[in-house]
Design a protein around this motif. Structure first.
Motif, PDB file in Angstrom:
ATOM      1  N   HIS A 117     -27.360 -52.400 -26.585  1.00 49.20           N
ATOM      2  CA  HIS A 117     -25.987 -51.647 -26.456  1.00 49.20           C
ATOM      3  C   HIS A 117     -24.851 -52.394 -27.266  1.00 49.20           C
ATOM      4  CE1 HIS A 117     -27.582 -48.872 -23.116  1.00 49.20           C
ATOM      5  NE2 HIS A 117     -27.348 -47.922 -24.130  1.00 49.20           N
ATOM      6  N   PHE A 118     -23.586 -51.745 -27.736  1.00 45.07           N
ATOM      7  CA  PHE A 118     -22.745 -52.532 -27.904  1.00 45.07           C
ATOM      8  C   PHE A 118     -22.069 -53.643 -27.044  1.00 45.07           C
ATOM      9  CE2 PHE A 118     -17.842 -52.700 -29.147  1.00 45.07           C
ATOM     10  CZ  PHE A 118     -17.772 -53.337 -30.189  1.00 45.07           C
ATOM     11  N   LYS A 119     -21.970 -52.889 -25.859  1.00 45.84           N
ATOM     12  CA  LYS A 119     -21.407 -53.769 -24.789  1.00 45.84           C
ATOM     13  C   LYS A 119     -22.389 -54.821 -23.871  1.00 45.84           C
ATOM     14  CE  LYS A 119     -19.543 -50.481 -22.169  1.00 45.84           C
ATOM     15  NZ  LYS A 119     -18.525 -49.307 -21.539  1.00 45.84           N
ATOM     16  N   THR A 120     -23.587 -54.952 -24.575  1.00 44.79           N
ATOM     17  CA  THR A 120     -24.320 -55.920 -24.375  1.00 44.79           C
ATOM     18  C   THR A 120     -23.760 -57.171 -24.495  1.00 44.79           C
ATOM     19  OG1 THR A 120     -26.349 -54.608 -24.495  1.00 44.79           O
ATOM     20  CG2 THR A 120     -26.738 -56.839 -24.621  1.00 44.79           C
ATOM     21  N   ASP A 121     -22.928 -57.240 -25.567  1.00 50.66           N
ATOM     22  CA  ASP A 121     -22.342 -58.237 -26.314  1.00 50.66           C
ATOM     23  C   ASP A 121     -20.889 -58.409 -26.116  1.00 50.66           C
ATOM     24  OD1 ASP A 121     -24.813 -59.281 -27.129  1.00 50.66           O
ATOM     25  OD2 ASP A 121     -24.134 -59.858 -29.142  1.00 50.66           O
ATOM     26  N   CYS A 122     -20.039 -57.438 -25.375  1.00 52.71           N
ATOM     27  CA  CYS A 122     -18.641 -57.582 -25.249  1.00 52.71           C
ATOM     28  C   CYS A 122     -18.221 -56.874 -24.061  1.00 52.71           C
ATOM     29  CB  CYS A 122     -18.067 -57.008 -26.554  1.00 52.71           C
ATOM     30  SG  CYS A 122     -18.006 -55.257 -26.834  1.00 52.71           S
ATOM     31  N   ALA A 123     -16.791 -57.250 -23.634  1.00 53.44           N
ATOM     32  CA  ALA A 123     -16.470 -56.549 -22.555  1.00 53.44           C
ATOM     33  C   ALA A 123     -14.818 -56.704 -22.755  1.00 53.44           C
ATOM     34  CB  ALA A 123     -16.785 -57.095 -21.185  1.00 53.44           C
ATOM     35  N   LEU A 124     -14.210 -55.649 -22.068  1.00 49.24           N
ATOM     36  CA  LEU A 124     -12.845 -55.524 -22.287  1.00 49.24           C
ATOM     37  C   LEU A 124     -12.150 -56.570 -20.745  1.00 49.24           C
ATOM     38  CD1 LEU A 124     -10.081 -54.099 -23.472  1.00 49.24           C
ATOM     39  CD2 LEU A 124     -10.301 -52.810 -21.218  1.00 49.24           C
ATOM     40  N   LEU A 125     -11.413 -57.496 -21.206  1.00 46.52           N
ATOM     41  CA  LEU A 125     -10.770 -58.165 -20.005  1.00 46.52           C
ATOM     42  C   LEU A 125      -9.349 -57.639 -19.836  1.00 46.52           C
ATOM     43  CD1 LEU A 125     -11.949 -61.758 -21.395  1.00 46.52           C
ATOM     44  CD2 LEU A 125     -12.824 -60.408 -19.248  1.00 46.52           C
ATOM     45  N   ASP A 126      -8.750 -57.221 -20.694  1.00 44.77           N
ATOM     46  CA  ASP A 126      -7.356 -56.492 -20.515  1.00 44.77           C
ATOM     47  C   ASP A 126      -7.179 -55.819 -21.805  1.00 44.77           C
ATOM     48  OD1 ASP A 126      -5.859 -58.216 -22.334  1.00 44.77           O
ATOM     49  OD2 ASP A 126      -5.568 -59.689 -20.851  1.00 44.77           O
ATOM     50  N   ALA A 127      -6.181 -55.140 -21.935  1.00 45.93           N
ATOM     51  CA  ALA A 127      -5.787 -54.017 -22.994  1.00 45.93           C
ATOM     52  C   ALA A 127      -5.924 -54.582 -24.418  1.00 45.93           C
ATOM     53  CB  ALA A 127      -4.348 -53.456 -22.815  1.00 45.93           C
ATOM     54  N   GLY A 128      -5.477 -56.063 -24.462  1.00 43.96           N
ATOM     55  CA  GLY A 128      -5.517 -56.655 -25.702  1.00 43.96           C
ATOM     56  C   GLY A 128      -6.554 -57.976 -25.816  1.00 43.96           C
ATOM     57  N   THR A 129      -7.466 -58.006 -24.808  1.00 47.57           N
ATOM     58  CA  THR A 129      -8.319 -59.316 -24.660  1.00 47.57           C
ATOM     59  C   THR A 129      -9.776 -58.648 -24.668  1.00 47.57           C
ATOM     60  OG1 THR A 129      -6.435 -60.584 -23.831  1.00 47.57           O
ATOM     61  CG2 THR A 129      -8.726 -61.413 -23.952  1.00 47.57           C
ATOM     62  N   ILE A 130     -10.727 -59.241 -25.316  1.00 57.04           N
ATOM     63  CA  ILE A 130     -11.973 -59.127 -25.242  1.00 57.04           C
ATOM     64  C   ILE A 130     -12.988 -60.363 -25.205  1.00 57.04           C
ATOM     65  CG2 ILE A 130     -14.019 -58.097 -26.554  1.00 57.04           C
ATOM     66  CD1 ILE A 130     -11.975 -55.653 -26.365  1.00 57.04           C
ATOM     67  N   LEU A 131     -13.819 -60.075 -24.272  1.00 58.45           N
ATOM     68  CA  LEU A 131     -14.654 -61.193 -24.016  1.00 58.45           C
ATOM     69  C   LEU A 131     -16.054 -60.712 -25.091  1.00 58.45           C
ATOM     70  CD1 LEU A 131     -16.234 -63.817 -22.296  1.00 58.45           C
ATOM     71  CD2 LEU A 131     -17.137 -62.065 -21.081  1.00 58.45           C
ATOM     72  N   SER A 132     -16.313 -61.791 -25.720  1.00 57.02           N
ATOM     73  CA  SER A 132     -17.570 -61.197 -26.918  1.00 57.02           C
ATOM     74  C   SER A 132     -18.261 -62.403 -27.070  1.00 57.02           C
ATOM     75  CB  SER A 132     -16.948 -60.967 -28.241  1.00 57.02           C
ATOM     76  OG  SER A 132     -17.723 -60.332 -29.227  1.00 57.02           O
ATOM     77  N   THR A 133     -19.599 -62.320 -27.507  1.00 59.35           N
ATOM     78  CA  THR A 133     -20.431 -63.141 -28.207  1.00 59.35           C
ATOM     79  C   THR A 133     -19.995 -63.519 -29.561  1.00 59.35           C
ATOM     80  OG1 THR A 133     -21.963 -61.444 -29.279  1.00 59.35           O
ATOM     81  CG2 THR A 133     -22.525 -62.222 -26.782  1.00 59.35           C
ATOM     82  N   GLU A 134     -20.317 -64.733 -30.053  1.00 59.98           N
ATOM     83  CA  GLU A 134     -19.807 -65.063 -31.285  1.00 59.98           C
ATOM     84  C   GLU A 134     -20.367 -64.143 -32.471  1.00 59.98           C
ATOM     85  OE1 GLU A 134     -19.476 -69.178 -32.438  1.00 59.98           O
ATOM     86  OE2 GLU A 134     -18.793 -69.692 -30.425  1.00 59.98           O
ATOM     87  N   ARG A 135     -21.570 -63.712 -32.003  1.00 65.71           N
ATOM     88  CA  ARG A 135     -22.312 -62.976 -33.060  1.00 65.71           C
ATOM     89  C   ARG A 135     -21.785 -61.582 -33.305  1.00 65.71           C
ATOM     90  NH1 ARG A 135     -28.033 -62.421 -29.664  1.00 65.71           N
ATOM     91  NH2 ARG A 135     -27.167 -60.947 -27.910  1.00 65.71           N
ATOM     92  N   LEU A 136     -21.123 -60.847 -32.279  1.00 64.88           N
ATOM     93  CA  LEU A 136     -20.472 -59.819 -32.521  1.00 64.88           C
ATOM     94  C   LEU A 136     -19.136 -60.045 -33.123  1.00 64.88           C
ATOM     95  CD1 LEU A 136     -20.364 -56.818 -32.141  1.00 64.88           C
ATOM     96  CD2 LEU A 136     -19.607 -57.166 -29.632  1.00 64.88           C
ATOM     97  N   ALA A 137     -18.368 -60.550 -32.501  1.00 69.80           N
ATOM     98  CA  ALA A 137     -17.240 -61.158 -32.813  1.00 69.80           C
ATOM     99  C   ALA A 137     -17.027 -61.374 -34.510  1.00 69.80           C
ATOM    100  CB  ALA A 137     -16.359 -62.275 -32.073  1.00 69.80           C
ATOM    101  N   ALA A 138     -18.139 -62.162 -34.870  1.00 75.13           N
ATOM    102  CA  ALA A 138     -18.138 -62.390 -36.298  1.00 75.13           C
ATOM    103  C   ALA A 138     -17.955 -61.187 -37.496  1.00 75.13           C
ATOM    104  CB  ALA A 138     -19.340 -63.436 -36.787  1.00 75.13           C
ATOM    105  N   SER A 139     -18.241 -60.060 -36.838  1.00 74.57           N
ATOM    106  CA  SER A 139     -18.341 -58.958 -37.760  1.00 74.57           C
ATOM    107  C   SER A 139     -16.988 -58.633 -38.016  1.00 74.57           C
ATOM    108  CB  SER A 139     -19.177 -57.709 -36.971  1.00 74.57           C
ATOM    109  OG  SER A 139     -18.267 -57.226 -35.924  1.00 74.57           O
TER     110      SER A 139
END
Length: 264
Positions: free
Chosen positions: A169-191
């Motif tokens: 799933h998309f959220k396997t690799d990311c999560a919302l921390l606040d309205a403007g901040t994302i926790l992400s794996t580097e492989r997903l953020a690289a997109s």
């Protein structure tokens, strides 16, 4: 939707793990989960949600559906209403139907995704500014278009993105921390899908820590990822680490185990 509405909630829905949980779907077989441990870990998760001040509605177990504890995939709950998903795994279609009456008791507006569209909540990230939906083996273009048709009438902007190959799933690799901040794996953020957001990367080798939830003032994350936990604390977040070893065997994480919302 206000920006805080993407992570501040009054309610959560969970479902007790079924006795059949060891038969749940998994991309890679790393061993069957221990049902007793799943139950213990699930109880700790519910307690952590309640500690945020939320009203937690615990639904009874559904032994006919081994994956039914992963309630997030069955619906999307927004301030304006709820949308019943149509899971891409055929064995899970009945779970969405089981969830619908519970949401009808809480929401005045309910919509349903219909065949041939498929979409699961694990592919949907609601931020303070838009709804990101990742295409995956479980979520197709028709499902995203159907969701967009509903949420656009509620004033939401939806953007289609892509789930990395081999990621459930998309959220396997990311999560919302606040309205403007994302926790992400580097492989997903690289997109580049998070352009315009502040991104905190999971620590090397801790990609499985990406699936967390921000619920009111707490970030609930799986235990066992100390470097990522420290990155979140250094960024000013209050972190609660929870055991998740058994759900992880079923590709399950923090977000999968609840629907989080403020009912309309």
């Amino acid at each position: 939707m206000t920006q805080d509405a993407s992570f501040r909630f009054t309610h959560a829905i969970t479902r007790r793990p079924p006795g059949s949980v060891a038969n749940g779907l998994r991309a890679i077989d790393t061993g069957a989960p221990d049902p007793a441990l799943v139950a213990q870990h699930h109880a700790a998760y519910v307690a952590a949600l309640r500690a945020t001040g939320a009203t937690v509605i615990e639904l009874p177990a559904l032994d006919a559906y081994p994956d039914s504890l992963f309630v997030e995939d069955t619906a999307l709950c927004l301030p304006q209403g709820a949308v019943i998903m149509r899971p891409g795994a055929p064995s899970r279609l009945g779970e969405a139907a089981e969830m619908e009456p519970h949401l009808r008791a809480l929401y005045s507006r309910i919509h349903r995704i219909e065949a041939p569209a498929t979409i699961e909540g694990g592919d949907i990230l609601v931020t303070g500014r838009e709804i990101l939906v990742g295409t995956s083996a479980r979520t197709n273009a028709a499902g995203i278009a159907a969701l967009d048709a509903i949420t656009s009438r509620w004033g939401h902007r939806l953007r289609q993105v892509h789930t990395p190959p081999g990621v459930l799933h998309f959220k396997t690799d990311c999560a919302l921390l606040d309205a403007g901040t994302i926790l992400s794996t580097e492989r997903l953020a690289a997109s580049g899908c998070f352009a315009g957001y502040r991104v905190i990367h999971t620590a090397p080798g801790e990609e499985a820590a990406a699936n967390v939830i921000r619920f009111n003032d707490a970030v609930l994350m799986p235990a066992g990822f100390p470097a990522t936990a420290q990155r979140l604390r250094d960024a000013g977040y209050g972190v609660t680490e929870l055991p998740n070893s058994e759900c992880a065997k079923l590709d399950g994480g923090m977000s999968c185990l609840s629907l989080r919302f403020t009912p309309s």
